[in-house]
Motif scaffolding. Structure first.
Motif, mmCIF file in Angstrom:
data_model
loop_
_atom_site.group_PDB
_atom_site.id
_atom_site.type_symbol
_atom_site.label_atom_id
_atom_site.label_comp_id
_atom_site.label_asym_id
_atom_site.label_seq_id
_atom_site.Cartn_x
_atom_site.Cartn_y
_atom_site.Cartn_z
ATOM 1 N N TRP A 65 0.849 -1.184 0.000
ATOM 2 C CA TRP A 65 0.000 0.000 0.000
ATOM 3 C C TRP A 65 0.885 1.234 0.000
ATOM 4 O O TRP A 65 2.051 1.166 0.388
ATOM 5 C CB TRP A 65 -0.981 -0.003 1.171
ATOM 6 N N PRO A 66 0.362 2.361 -0.479
ATOM 7 C CA PRO A 66 1.182 3.565 -0.542
ATOM 8 C C PRO A 66 1.795 3.915 0.809
ATOM 9 O O PRO A 66 1.113 3.927 1.833
ATOM 10 C CB PRO A 66 0.192 4.647 -0.997
ATOM 11 N N GLY A 67 3.083 4.169 0.793
ATOM 12 C CA GLY A 67 3.797 4.536 2.003
ATOM 13 C C GLY A 67 4.538 3.389 2.661
ATOM 14 O O GLY A 67 5.254 3.588 3.629
ATOM 15 N N SER A 68 4.396 2.164 2.148
ATOM 16 C CA SER A 68 5.102 1.011 2.705
ATOM 17 C C SER A 68 6.281 0.667 1.807
ATOM 18 O O SER A 68 6.113 0.253 0.671
ATOM 19 C CB SER A 68 4.161 -0.192 2.805
ATOM 20 N N PHE A 69 7.471 0.887 2.339
ATOM 21 C CA PHE A 69 8.701 0.612 1.604
ATOM 22 C C PHE A 69 9.456 -0.535 2.252
ATOM 23 O O PHE A 69 9.630 -0.562 3.471
ATOM 24 C CB PHE A 69 9.648 1.820 1.655
ATOM 25 N N VAL A 70 9.931 -1.450 1.434
ATOM 26 C CA VAL A 70 10.890 -2.448 1.886
ATOM 27 C C VAL A 70 12.258 -1.791 1.822
ATOM 28 O O VAL A 70 12.574 -1.069 0.874
ATOM 29 C CB VAL A 70 10.848 -3.694 0.975
ATOM 30 N N VAL A 71 13.069 -2.018 2.842
ATOM 31 C CA VAL A 71 14.453 -1.568 2.825
ATOM 32 C C VAL A 71 15.289 -2.777 2.409
ATOM 33 O O VAL A 71 15.299 -3.803 3.087
ATOM 34 C CB VAL A 71 14.904 -1.035 4.206
ATOM 35 N N ASP A 72 15.937 -2.639 1.274
ATOM 36 C CA ASP A 72 16.653 -3.728 0.628
ATOM 37 C C ASP A 72 18.157 -3.452 0.686
ATOM 38 O O ASP A 72 18.601 -2.372 0.311
ATOM 39 C CB ASP A 72 16.157 -3.794 -0.825
ATOM 40 N N LEU A 73 18.900 -4.418 1.169
ATOM 41 C CA LEU A 73 20.362 -4.358 1.189
ATOM 42 C C LEU A 73 20.879 -5.541 0.382
ATOM 43 O O LEU A 73 20.615 -6.700 0.746
ATOM 44 C CB LEU A 73 20.898 -4.428 2.624
#
Length: 179
Positions: A65-73
């Motif tokens: 949903w808008p505003g949900s970001f996965v932080v990917d490393l």
């Protein structure tokens, strides 16, 4: 919580020096379960959810949903950044404002990833909804989160008691676009 407002979603992935903030994908499901079931992650959030319950209830593609970001490393999810409208907040000061939240897996703690990812998400937010303030709530006992809030420019507005603990509410003043 309601949507942020008139924004195009999902945005192009947001790249920082070390991280990518992107929309959740099916490959992130196991990391989401780990994040939500972790006692360490939920020390100041009311406790973890049962893993078996999460396994049953988690959709194939979590938190889209808008505003949900996965932080990917390096191609793997290490955390989540949330930007959403605070509609049912315990503090009247926060109601209706954008609310920043974040969760990181314990193995990602202590490397500055949260500061880097939150700063990038706030930069994106300032670009799509300029002039909007952002709030952040954390338990005052959560020293790491308090340090991060200060580093990100949040100023204490109030403290209140909720969820069996003292809560700290910070406000980040709106960034106004240049004239």
């Amino acid at each position: 919580m309601i949507e942020l407002g008139p924004i195009a979603w999902p945005p192009a992935p947001i790249r920082t020096e070390r991280l990518v903030l992107r929309e959740p994908e099916a490959r992130d499901r196991a990391a989401f379960i780990e994040l939500l079931a972790s006692p360490e992650v939920h020390t100041y959030l009311g406790g973890p959810r049962p893993r078996d319950e999460l396994e049953r209830e988690m959709p194939e593609v979590p938190e889209r949903w808008p505003g949900s970001f996965v932080v990917d490393l390096d191609g793997a999810m290490i955390g989540q950044i949330l930007l959403r409208r605070a509609t049912g907040h315990r503090s009247p000061v926060a109601v209706g404002k954008a609310d920043l939240g974040y969760l990181f897996l314990p193995q990602a703690w202590g490397y500055g990833y949260a500061a880097e990812a939150c700063a990038a998400a706030l930069g994106w937010f300032d670009g799509v909804l300029p002039g909007e303030p952002v709030v952040l709530t954390t338990q005052s006992a959560n020293v790491g989160s308090m340090r991060l809030a200060a580093k990100l420019g949040f100023i204490e507005v109030e403290r209140f008691h909720a969820w069996d603990a003292e809560q700290w509410l910070g406000l980040r003043s709106p960034v106004t676009p240049p004239a």
